[in-house]
Design an enzyme around this catalytic site. Structure first.
Site, PDB file in Angstrom:
ATOM      1  N   SER A 128       0.854  -1.181   0.000  1.00  0.00           N
ATOM      2  CA  SER A 128       0.000   0.000   0.000  1.00  0.00           C
ATOM      3  C   SER A 128       0.897   1.241   0.000  1.00  0.00           C
ATOM      4  O   SER A 128       1.761   1.363  -0.863  1.00  0.00           O
ATOM      5  CB  SER A 128      -0.964  -0.035   1.182  1.00  0.00           C
ATOM      6  OG  SER A 128      -2.054   0.837   0.993  1.00  0.00           O
TER       7      SER A 128
ATOM      8  N   HIS B  51      -6.827  -6.768   0.916  1.00  0.00           N
ATOM      9  CA  HIS B  51      -5.791  -5.789   1.250  1.00  0.00           C
ATOM     10  C   HIS B  51      -5.368  -6.014   2.698  1.00  0.00           C
ATOM     11  O   HIS B  51      -5.807  -5.316   3.626  1.00  0.00           O
ATOM     12  CB  HIS B  51      -6.341  -4.383   1.050  1.00  0.00           C
ATOM     13  CG  HIS B  51      -5.294  -3.329   0.866  1.00  0.00           C
ATOM     14  ND1 HIS B  51      -4.539  -3.222  -0.284  1.00  0.00           N
ATOM     15  CD2 HIS B  51      -4.871  -2.322   1.672  1.00  0.00           C
ATOM     16  CE1 HIS B  51      -3.720  -2.195  -0.180  1.00  0.00           C
ATOM     17  NE2 HIS B  51      -3.893  -1.642   0.999  1.00  0.00           N
TER      18      HIS B  51
ATOM     19  N   ASP C 227      -7.981  -7.750  -3.290  1.00  0.00           N
ATOM     20  CA  ASP C 227      -7.307  -6.500  -2.926  1.00  0.00           C
ATOM     21  C   ASP C 227      -8.104  -5.340  -3.514  1.00  0.00           C
ATOM     22  O   ASP C 227      -8.952  -5.521  -4.390  1.00  0.00           O
ATOM     23  CB  ASP C 227      -5.885  -6.525  -3.496  1.00  0.00           C
ATOM     24  CG  ASP C 227      -5.016  -5.371  -3.003  1.00  0.00           C
ATOM     25  OD1 ASP C 227      -5.451  -4.628  -2.113  1.00  0.00           O
ATOM     26  OD2 ASP C 227      -3.899  -5.222  -3.536  1.00  0.00           O
TER      27      ASP C 227
END
Length: 591
Positions: free
Chosen positions: A140, A315, A278
């Protein structure tokens, strides 16, 4: 090549390591490591604070850098990788990015990360206890900063592992042209509290745990706040948020966090990882980055050693025990020891100059629940299989058929942006039964007949639709599902994938409004997945016009969306059969 029961370490690295005699850096009393806090100078005099773990005693070790805006101390409180890597002969730096927690300067998301990344990596590489070879890792935001550093080509940087990140900053903020609402979920609990603390501002919490609890209580009302540009929450601590809103088109303005133009400068190979659930930019970013690195990177090492891994994850952090997401258990093979893979990756690239890699693409095929390796992406032996959308018994339910119907029909629904489709998995997408959403009046559902044989899909999914609307602008959203024999309908990607704002149907660089009731051909292809549709299952595509709170519901007015306060319904239509043949195009594995 199918590897059903192998752990991922074996899948990617064990074969290689068993045949390579990799000389390890001397590790006196290898289990003894030391921890200290260091400050790292930047070119403008600002210093960044870092925690350093390294083997005890003398020696020169390869280094690994992790840069975060979320607090190095918090990460240090739970992460096992830094200590494990230090015990295997690496010096590991955990760094607060500029303006965050222990680091000096002003935080402005992503803007300073290129020069700071270069300065940091070069400083680390020149330390007397470092052998001059540096790697980076993180996902990220900690992944994006790696791309930005790679674009600066620091000499010491020899390997990177950016996971779950985009390479194009515009679709990070405006996916398919629609503004990404989760930026509020990022700023309010995770960024603003420390900025308040630095300013000695007691108007709200200083710690992200308390801030998150407060945010959960009020976020629904802020998601619905209009106009977007009048939302007061970030005026003080993130005024650049409003700059984002005033630049909805893709342009050079977004280059501050984009590396699309920079792959020709990149010299180090990358280990790329994302998951089918994700955030939508994650798998697309990993796939695009792999293709760009393989063809454009500045060195043969980078071109030939970049690796792509796509699993069933969302995620999140990844462990061997994370095999169940949402309502689906993907089986024991889905587990993944990412820390071990990272250590092996850095052992190859930081402790030895060159190492030939096995098949560079590893994909988890859902449904089959097994890993497969490939030589490239798009994966070899793929063909396009077209399912045409056909009308059903009513205006809401249709069919997916292999033969185009000569009979044209229009299927319609009313999209009310005041009542958008709500994704209960919006915080971290996961697979769940979509029948409650499919039952809504503003959702069109197209389903195949029961499959007589397995169909394996690996790659980018495309819906080529013929659409019209009563509005000058609206949105269209697609979701691909695997329908089980018991009727449950499981989404095969996060519900933020497969999205298009119609004013951007001709490209994200400019806005072109619709002529009401005119039929337009559109392509929605920003969705990736891998799934085995088993015999006895059915394939389903549903179409709607919102995915809230992933994206701001289109007001349907054709005006400036950031400044528009009025939300009005639109009648949206999908045209099937005849000359206006809407279709679903799946990348299927040849039998």
């Amino acid at each position: 090549m199918t590897l059903t029961h192998c752990a991922m370490k074996a899948l990617i690295f064990s074969f290689l390591l068993s045949f390579l005699a990799i000389p390890l850096v001397a590790q006196p009393q290898a289990w003894n490591i030391q921890r200290e806090v260091v400050r790292i100078p930047m070119r403008d005099g600002v210093s960044l604070e870092a925690i350093l773990y390294k083997p005890a005693g003398k020696g020169r070790f390869p280094a690994i850098v992790y840069r975060t805006p979320y607090g190095k101390d918090e990460y240090d409180g739970y992460a096992m990788f830094p200590l494990a890597a230090a015990k295997e002969g690496f010096a590991v730096f955990l760094v607060d990015v500029r303006g965050r927690f222990g680091s000096e300067g002003e935080f402005r998301a992503y803007h300073q990360e290129r020069p700071d990344g270069y300065d940091l990596i070069e400083w680390v590489g020149k330390q007397p206890y470092v052998n001059g070879r540096v790697g980076t890792y993180g996902g990220s935001y900690p992944g994006i900063v790696q791309w930005l550093a790679l674009s600066e080509a620091p000499e010491a940087l020899k390997a990177a592992a950016p996971d779950m990140t985009p390479i194009n900053s515009h679709y990070f903020y405006y996916f398919g042209g629609a503004f990404s609402m989760p930026w509020l979920d990022w700023f309010m609990p995770f960024i603003v509290p420390d900025l308040r603390k630095k300013a000695n501002d007691t108007s709200g919490p200083w710690h992200d745990g308390e801030a998150y609890d407060d945010w959960v209580k009020e976020r629904e009302s802020w998601y619905k706040h209009r106009p977007l540009s009048d939302m007061p929450l970030l005026k003080k601590y993130a005024p650049y948020y409003y700059d984002w809103l005033s630049h909805p088109d893709k342009s050079d303005w977004w280059d501050f966090a984009s590396v699309e133009k920079d792959f020709g400068k990149m010299q180090a190979p990358a280990l790329l990882l994302s998951g089918w659930y994700d955030a939508a930019y994650g798998p697309l970013g990993a796939i695009q980055a792999f293709q760009e690195m393989k063809t454009k990177a500045a060195t043969a090492m980078a071109r030939e050693n970049t690796t792509l891994i796509l699993g069933p994850w969302n995620h999140t952090s990844i462990t061997v025990r994370k095999t169940n997401f949402g309502e689906v258990d993907f089986g024991p093979s889905a587990g993944f020891d990412f820390d071990r893979v990272l250590i092996d990756w850095f052992t190859i690239h930081l402790k030895k100059e060159e190492a030939p890699m096995p098949d560079p693409v590893s994909v988890f095929v859902m449904g089959a629940n097994e890993w497969k390796t490939f030589s490239d992406w798009p994966v070899p032996n793929i063909e396009s299989t077209t399912f045409y959308l056909a009308a059903g018994a009513d205006n809401k339910s249709g069919k997916l058929v292999l033969q185009l119907s000569k009979k044209a029909k229009t299927m319609s629904y009313t999209f009310d942006p005041n009542n958008p489709v709500y994704d209960k998995s919006f915080e971290k997408s996961y697979p769940f039964d979509q029948r409650e959403i499919e039952a809504r009046e503003d959702v069109l559902v197209f389903t195949s007949e029961v499959l007589e044989e397995d169909i394996e899909v690996v790659g980018l999914v495309e819906a080529a639709l013929e659409v019209s609307s009563s509005a000058k602008d609206t949105d269209f959203h697609i979701v691909l599902c695997d329908v089980y024999p018991d009727g449950k309908s499981i989404n095969l990607s996060g519900l933020d994938a497969g999205y298009l704002r119609m004013r951007y149907r001709e490209g994200l660089e400019r806005q072109v409004l619709m002529e009401p009731e005119k039929v337009y051909p559109i392509s929605i292809d920003n969705m990736a997945t891998a799934n085995l549709f088993k015999a006895g299952h059915r394939i389903r595509l549903y179409i709607t016009s919102s995915s809230f709170p992933h994206y701001d519901p289109n007001p349907n007015t054709g005006t400036n969306i950031a400044t528009e306060a009025n939300l009005i319904p639109a009648v949206n239509k999908v045209h099937v059969g005849g000359k206006n043949a809407s279709k679903l195009i799946l990348p299927t594995v040849k039998k």
